[in-house]
Design a protein around this motif. Structure first.
Motif, PDB file in Angstrom:
ATOM      1  N   LEU A  83       0.976  -1.638   0.052  1.00  0.00           N
ATOM      2  CA  LEU A  83       0.067  -0.262  -0.242  1.00  0.00           C
ATOM      3  C   LEU A  83       0.908   1.139   0.004  1.00  0.00           C
ATOM      4  O   LEU A  83       0.880   2.376  -0.702  1.00  0.00           O
ATOM      5  CB  LEU A  83      -1.172   0.414   0.846  1.00  0.00           C
ATOM      6  CG  LEU A  83      -1.879   0.930   1.104  1.00  0.00           C
ATOM      7  CD1 LEU A  83      -2.047   1.304   0.191  1.00  0.00           C
ATOM      8  CD2 LEU A  83      -2.685   0.849   1.728  1.00  0.00           C
ATOM      9  N   PRO A  84       1.589   1.390   0.419  1.00  0.00           N
ATOM     10  CA  PRO A  84       2.442   2.592   0.924  1.00  0.00           C
ATOM     11  C   PRO A  84       3.087   2.881  -1.060  1.00  0.00           C
ATOM     12  O   PRO A  84       3.422   4.310  -1.315  1.00  0.00           O
ATOM     13  CB  PRO A  84       3.882   2.698   1.602  1.00  0.00           C
ATOM     14  CG  PRO A  84       3.547   1.468   2.930  1.00  0.00           C
ATOM     15  CD  PRO A  84       2.466   0.755   1.743  1.00  0.00           C
ATOM     16  N   LEU A  85       3.821   1.707  -1.377  1.00  0.00           N
ATOM     17  CA  LEU A  85       4.517   1.924  -2.688  1.00  0.00           C
ATOM     18  C   LEU A  85       2.961   2.497  -3.480  1.00  0.00           C
ATOM     19  O   LEU A  85       3.075   3.175  -4.624  1.00  0.00           O
ATOM     20  CB  LEU A  85       5.505   0.923  -2.965  1.00  0.00           C
ATOM     21  CG  LEU A  85       6.370   0.616  -2.587  1.00  0.00           C
ATOM     22  CD1 LEU A  85       6.881  -1.143  -2.627  1.00  0.00           C
ATOM     23  CD2 LEU A  85       7.151   1.611  -2.754  1.00  0.00           C
ATOM     24  N   PHE A  86       1.892   2.354  -3.379  1.00  0.00           N
ATOM     25  CA  PHE A  86       0.728   2.826  -3.944  1.00  0.00           C
ATOM     26  C   PHE A  86       0.714   4.140  -4.301  1.00  0.00           C
ATOM     27  O   PHE A  86       0.079   4.910  -5.272  1.00  0.00           O
ATOM     28  CB  PHE A  86      -0.538   1.703  -3.706  1.00  0.00           C
ATOM     29  CG  PHE A  86      -0.475   0.828  -5.019  1.00  0.00           C
ATOM     30  CD1 PHE A  86      -1.068   1.006  -6.108  1.00  0.00           C
ATOM     31  CD2 PHE A  86      -0.592  -0.671  -3.950  1.00  0.00           C
ATOM     32  CE1 PHE A  86      -0.964  -0.564  -6.125  1.00  0.00           C
ATOM     33  CE2 PHE A  86      -0.358  -1.467  -4.352  1.00  0.00           C
ATOM     34  CZ  PHE A  86      -1.229  -2.168  -5.910  1.00  0.00           C
ATOM     35  N   ILE A  87       0.598   4.142  -2.775  1.00  0.00           N
ATOM     36  CA  ILE A  87       0.424   5.957  -2.479  1.00  0.00           C
ATOM     37  C   ILE A  87       1.547   6.525  -2.662  1.00  0.00           C
ATOM     38  O   ILE A  87       1.230   7.372  -3.621  1.00  0.00           O
ATOM     39  CB  ILE A  87      -0.051   5.743  -0.791  1.00  0.00           C
ATOM     40  CG1 ILE A  87      -1.373   5.536  -0.752  1.00  0.00           C
ATOM     41  CG2 ILE A  87       0.019   7.605  -0.552  1.00  0.00           C
ATOM     42  CD1 ILE A  87      -1.491   5.371   0.999  1.00  0.00           C
ATOM     43  N   LEU A  88       2.898   5.829  -2.822  1.00  0.00           N
ATOM     44  CA  LEU A  88       4.061   7.372  -3.121  1.00  0.00           C
ATOM     45  C   LEU A  88       3.703   6.969  -5.300  1.00  0.00           C
ATOM     46  O   LEU A  88       4.336   7.541  -5.656  1.00  0.00           O
ATOM     47  CB  LEU A  88       5.637   5.964  -2.857  1.00  0.00           C
ATOM     48  CG  LEU A  88       6.360   6.917  -3.635  1.00  0.00           C
ATOM     49  CD1 LEU A  88       6.630   7.774  -2.182  1.00  0.00           C
ATOM     50  CD2 LEU A  88       8.052   5.568  -2.744  1.00  0.00           C
ATOM     51  N   THR A  89       4.002   6.257  -5.433  1.00  0.00           N
ATOM     52  CA  THR A  89       3.388   6.080  -6.864  1.00  0.00           C
ATOM     53  C   THR A  89       2.614   6.249  -8.044  1.00  0.00           C
ATOM     54  O   THR A  89       2.207   5.980  -8.489  1.00  0.00           O
ATOM     55  CB  THR A  89       4.379   4.958  -7.951  1.00  0.00           C
ATOM     56  OG1 THR A  89       2.883   3.565  -7.218  1.00  0.00           O
ATOM     57  CG2 THR A  89       5.227   4.531  -7.352  1.00  0.00           C
ATOM     58  N   LEU A  90       1.204   6.540  -6.782  1.00  0.00           N
ATOM     59  CA  LEU A  90       0.027   7.099  -7.006  1.00  0.00           C
ATOM     60  C   LEU A  90      -0.125   6.007  -8.080  1.00  0.00           C
ATOM     61  O   LEU A  90      -0.945   6.509  -8.572  1.00  0.00           O
ATOM     62  CB  LEU A  90       0.651   8.879  -7.887  1.00  0.00           C
ATOM     63  CG  LEU A  90       0.527   9.561  -6.814  1.00  0.00           C
ATOM     64  CD1 LEU A  90       0.880  11.591  -7.998  1.00  0.00           C
ATOM     65  CD2 LEU A  90       0.319  10.059  -5.988  1.00  0.00           C
ATOM     66  N   GLY A  91      -0.388   4.728  -7.722  1.00  0.00           N
ATOM     67  CA  GLY A  91      -1.154   4.251  -8.219  1.00  0.00           C
ATOM     68  C   GLY A  91      -0.857   3.410  -9.501  1.00  0.00           C
ATOM     69  O   GLY A  91      -1.140   2.294  -9.921  1.00  0.00           O
TER      70      GLY A  91
END
Length: 127
Positions: free
Chosen positions: A64-72
């Protein structure tokens, strides 16, 4: 039940397009007939559907943090990993579905996502 059939057919159509478009994704059935190839494609679509049903939510939650960091945009990586896992599982159960590498899986995952979305849009699920 209808939802399951529609999702499986959408996955099969999306996988067929990815196999046709990308040289690095292949499905070599034991039977070269059209029916044999279609059956192999449906079985791979079932494996792909199970991977997306069971493994993908866990991977998405853990990353989830990577999804948020990369905007999906990390979704492309997760889709590629699910395609590679499907390739590995398919070979283990005797289906000859193969994805050559990570970047092929990224492109294949993108194609599968777009085609699956379009097929699901064209074949709405009637509950």
């Amino acid at each position: 039940m209808t939802h399951f059939v529609v999702k499986t057919l959408a996955n099969a159509a999306a996988l067929a397009v990815a196999i046709a478009v990308l040289q690095g994704i292949s499905l070599d059935g034991r039977d070269d007939s059209t029916a044999g190839q279609a059956l192999a494609l449906i079985l791979v679509a079932l494996v792909f559907g199970l991977v997306n049903l069971i493994v993908k939510p866990v991977v998405k939650l853990l990353s989830l943090p990577l999804f948020i960091l990369t905007l999906g945009l990390f979704t492309l990586v997760v889709n590629a990993l699910m395609l590679l896992l499907t390739s590995w599982l398919s070979e283990k159960i005797g289906l000859s579905f193969h994805v050559d590498g990570f970047w092929t899986a990224v492109l294949g995952g993108l194609i599968i996502a777009v085609v699956s979305w379009a097929v699901n849009l064209a074949l709405p699920d009637k509950n």
